[in-house]
Design a protein around this motif. Structure first.
Motif, mmCIF file in Angstrom:
data_model
loop_
_atom_site.group_PDB
_atom_site.id
_atom_site.type_symbol
_atom_site.label_atom_id
_atom_site.label_comp_id
_atom_site.label_asym_id
_atom_site.label_seq_id
_atom_site.Cartn_x
_atom_site.Cartn_y
_atom_site.Cartn_z
ATOM 1 N N GLU A 190 -2.432 -11.880 0.371
ATOM 2 C CA GLU A 190 -2.158 -12.085 1.782
ATOM 3 C C GLU A 190 -2.437 -13.529 2.154
ATOM 4 O O GLU A 190 -3.476 -14.081 1.793
ATOM 5 C CB GLU A 190 -2.983 -11.138 2.658
ATOM 6 C CG GLU A 190 -2.551 -9.686 2.514
ATOM 7 C CD GLU A 190 -3.283 -8.763 3.470
ATOM 8 O OE1 GLU A 190 -3.907 -9.282 4.419
ATOM 9 O OE2 GLU A 190 -3.241 -7.546 3.255
ATOM 10 N N ARG A 376 -8.088 -8.349 11.809
ATOM 11 C CA ARG A 376 -7.050 -7.310 11.753
ATOM 12 C C ARG A 376 -6.751 -6.923 10.311
ATOM 13 O O ARG A 376 -6.486 -5.744 10.008
ATOM 14 C CB ARG A 376 -5.793 -7.787 12.477
ATOM 15 C CG ARG A 376 -5.948 -7.855 13.991
ATOM 16 C CD ARG A 376 -4.608 -7.985 14.707
ATOM 17 N NE ARG A 376 -3.996 -9.280 14.502
ATOM 18 C CZ ARG A 376 -4.211 -10.335 15.290
ATOM 19 N NH1 ARG A 376 -5.051 -10.240 16.310
ATOM 20 N NH2 ARG A 376 -3.589 -11.480 15.071
ATOM 21 N N ARG A 377 -6.793 -7.880 9.431
ATOM 22 C CA ARG A 377 -6.594 -7.581 8.010
ATOM 23 C C ARG A 377 -7.746 -6.728 7.470
ATOM 24 O O ARG A 377 -7.539 -5.794 6.693
ATOM 25 C CB ARG A 377 -6.448 -8.872 7.223
ATOM 26 C CG ARG A 377 -5.137 -9.596 7.516
ATOM 27 C CD ARG A 377 -5.013 -10.875 6.696
ATOM 28 N NE ARG A 377 -3.628 -11.308 6.669
ATOM 29 C CZ ARG A 377 -3.094 -12.191 7.500
ATOM 30 N NH1 ARG A 377 -3.854 -12.747 8.447
ATOM 31 N NH2 ARG A 377 -1.828 -12.531 7.421
ATOM 32 N N THR A 380 -7.233 -3.175 8.631
ATOM 33 C CA THR A 380 -6.188 -2.512 7.849
ATOM 34 C C THR A 380 -6.765 -2.012 6.530
ATOM 35 O O THR A 380 -6.473 -0.885 6.087
ATOM 36 C CB THR A 380 -5.019 -3.481 7.598
ATOM 37 O OG1 THR A 380 -4.450 -3.866 8.850
ATOM 38 C CG2 THR A 380 -3.943 -2.829 6.738
ATOM 39 N N ARG A 384 -7.903 1.342 9.444
ATOM 40 C CA ARG A 384 -7.761 1.384 10.893
ATOM 41 C C ARG A 384 -6.434 0.758 11.298
ATOM 42 O O ARG A 384 -5.804 0.036 10.530
ATOM 43 C CB ARG A 384 -8.915 0.639 11.562
ATOM 44 C CG ARG A 384 -10.282 1.253 11.272
ATOM 45 C CD ARG A 384 -11.379 0.381 11.851
ATOM 46 N NE ARG A 384 -12.686 0.932 11.535
ATOM 47 C CZ ARG A 384 -13.318 1.817 12.288
ATOM 48 N NH1 ARG A 384 -12.756 2.247 13.397
ATOM 49 N NH2 ARG A 384 -14.503 2.273 11.950
ATOM 50 N N GLN A 385 -6.050 0.991 12.530
ATOM 51 C CA GLN A 385 -4.814 0.424 13.046
ATOM 52 C C GLN A 385 -5.062 -1.027 13.445
ATOM 53 O O GLN A 385 -6.029 -1.328 14.140
ATOM 54 C CB GLN A 385 -4.320 1.209 14.265
ATOM 55 C CG GLN A 385 -3.849 2.612 13.925
ATOM 56 C CD GLN A 385 -2.638 2.601 13.003
ATOM 57 O OE1 GLN A 385 -1.724 1.817 13.206
ATOM 58 N NE2 GLN A 385 -2.643 3.463 11.997
ATOM 59 N N ALA A 386 -4.213 -1.914 12.962
ATOM 60 C CA ALA A 386 -4.287 -3.316 13.361
ATOM 61 C C ALA A 386 -3.090 -3.630 14.243
ATOM 62 O O ALA A 386 -2.008 -3.078 14.082
ATOM 63 C CB ALA A 386 -4.287 -4.227 12.134
ATOM 64 N N ARG A 389 0.805 -6.994 11.790
ATOM 65 C CA ARG A 389 0.966 -6.726 10.368
ATOM 66 C C ARG A 389 0.660 -7.987 9.567
ATOM 67 O O ARG A 389 1.231 -9.038 9.838
ATOM 68 C CB ARG A 389 2.399 -6.271 10.088
ATOM 69 C CG ARG A 389 2.629 -5.899 8.637
ATOM 70 C CD ARG A 389 4.058 -5.416 8.438
ATOM 71 N NE ARG A 389 4.306 -5.074 7.054
ATOM 72 C CZ ARG A 389 5.475 -4.640 6.590
ATOM 73 N NH1 ARG A 389 6.489 -4.492 7.433
ATOM 74 N NH2 ARG A 389 5.641 -4.349 5.322
#
Length: 406
Positions: A190, A376-377, A380, A384-386, A389
């Motif tokens: 990533e 957020r990464r 994920t 969990r919901q981020a 994307r």
């Protein structure tokens, strides 16, 4: 040693809890790149640590050191001093770090170097059944090529191929490094840039007093380099370039290492550990210069741009991705002639427009923008919901297939 999983199965209770349990989330960063004179890795970890204080995350560092280095937020493991490293320590065994991680029981572990502590992170994560990520801060094969030539580079690449596929994700700071990591056979990559404190590094910190303290003429054009005094930084190129200019420019360097620069137009200063003083030096320069052609990102160049200072760098590596024609020049070859030409051309441009463009460009990388992306990464990875994307980088075989299809 039992075989490490390449994909973890997470069963920690907090991984499937709702947002009300966010206060229990705990991140552990483990790295040997932590010392009094550390560079970009330490700045990244400090920025992340300060940011996490305002969130529901708890953050602990696991680093080699002595008992005096331990705090409530720093767990210390044994390590011996690494010669000529200006303070780095290297663990001789991975067991203590693995035990420390298991005692901390974090929800997620991030490894910031490719040595024994990475294996400790993987073993600790396997025991705790939590995700383990790596941040690829340095180009390991290139580093060993500089130390021992092509045989050492091949050995380092083989080692990296054994290590990095075990991680749930490998973060990379630039596409330059993403290509290299993908070519090692790593598939879960990533793109995660580093950032800059735009409140600390700010044009308002420009200081005539800083120049006066160095005994520089008021009309001197100050070219600034900040970083390690090491062969791979190509400091000789910068020294030769300022000699070729011979126009009243002075190269001021701030750093430490085995190969400090020398020259009649060069002022080599020691490492600056005070962030406020460093920010004043950045803002007080006229141009920031960096001749490294294998930088993974280029954090110091970003700090200069945040200070409203244009940059002249090599077009290679991570620096080539950061620097564009609006903020300075990324010269095509790491040669003194190219740097002299770039610096001469920069002098013909509007300095006010350059300063504003550099500042605007750096604002896109403010830690307050970059670190929420990183969190957020993390979420994920924890199932969990981020809200965004993550940007991924395809493995080598997919890139080859796409290239054939064009």
């Amino acid at each position: 040693m039992r075989k490490l999983p390449t994909h973890s199965t997470f069963s920690h209770p907090s991984h499937h809890a709702d947002d009300a349990t966010m206060a229990s989330l705990h991140l552990a960063d483990v790295t040997m790149f932590w010392a009094a004179e550390s560079g970009g890795v330490k700045r990244y970890l400090r920025a992340k640590h300060d940011f996490l204080r305002s969130t529901h995350w708890r953050h602990t560092l696991v680093v080699p050191g002595t008992a005096d280095d331990a705090t409530n937020e720093i767990a210390v493991v044994p390590g011996v001093p690494l010669p000529l490293s200006h303070g780095y320590r290297i663990p001789l065994r991975s067991g203590p770090a693995e035990q420390a991680l298991c005692a901390l029981s974090p929800d997620l572990i991030e490894a910031g170097d490719p040595y024994r502590l990475s294996w400790a992170a993987l073993r600790g994560g396997a025991r705790l059944q939590v995700p383990v990520v790596a941040f690829y801060h340095s180009d390991l094969p290139a580093f060993f090529r500089r130390l021992g030539g092509p045989p050492a580079e091949l050995a380092a690449a083989a080692y990296a191929r054994k290590l990095y596929p075990h991680f749930d994700t490998v973060f990379v700071p630039s596409r330059y490094i993403a290509e290299k990591v993908a070519d090692l056979g790593v598939q879960r990559i990533e793109l995660q840039p580093l950032g800059v404190d735009t409140r600390l590094f700010h044009p308002a910190r420009r200081s005539l007093r800083w120049r006066e303290q160095l005994g520089l003429p008021r009309d001197a054009r100050v070219l600034l380099y900040v970083g390690r005094y090491a062969p791979e930084k190509n400091l000789r190129v910068l020294c030769d370039a300022v000699d070729k200019l011979d126009d009243g420019s002075v190269l001021v360097t701030i750093g430490s290492g085995p190969t400090p620069p020398h020259g009649k137009h060069v002022r080599a200063l020691p490492y600056e550990g005070d962030a406020q003083h460093l920010a004043a030096a950045m803002a007080s320069a006229d141009v920031f210069v960096h001749a490294g052609d294998q930088e993974t990102f280029g954090l110091v160049a970003l700090e200069a741009m945040a200070s409203g200072v244009p940059v002249v760098t090599c077009s290679a590596g991570g620096l080539g991705e950061l620097v564009n024609e609006h903020v300075g020049y990324a010269v095509p070859h790491c040669r003194a002639d190219d740097f002299a030409d770039g610096l001469h051309a920069l002098r013909q441009r509007d300095p006010v427009a350059l300063a504003h463009a550099a500042r605007r460009h750096a604002m896109q990388y403010d830690w307050r923008v970059v670190l929420p992306q990183l969190l957020r990464r993390y979420l994920t990875l924890l199932g969990r919901q981020a809200s965004a994307r993550p940007e991924t980088f395809p493995p080598a075989h997919e890139r080859s297939r796409a290239a054939r299809g064009r």
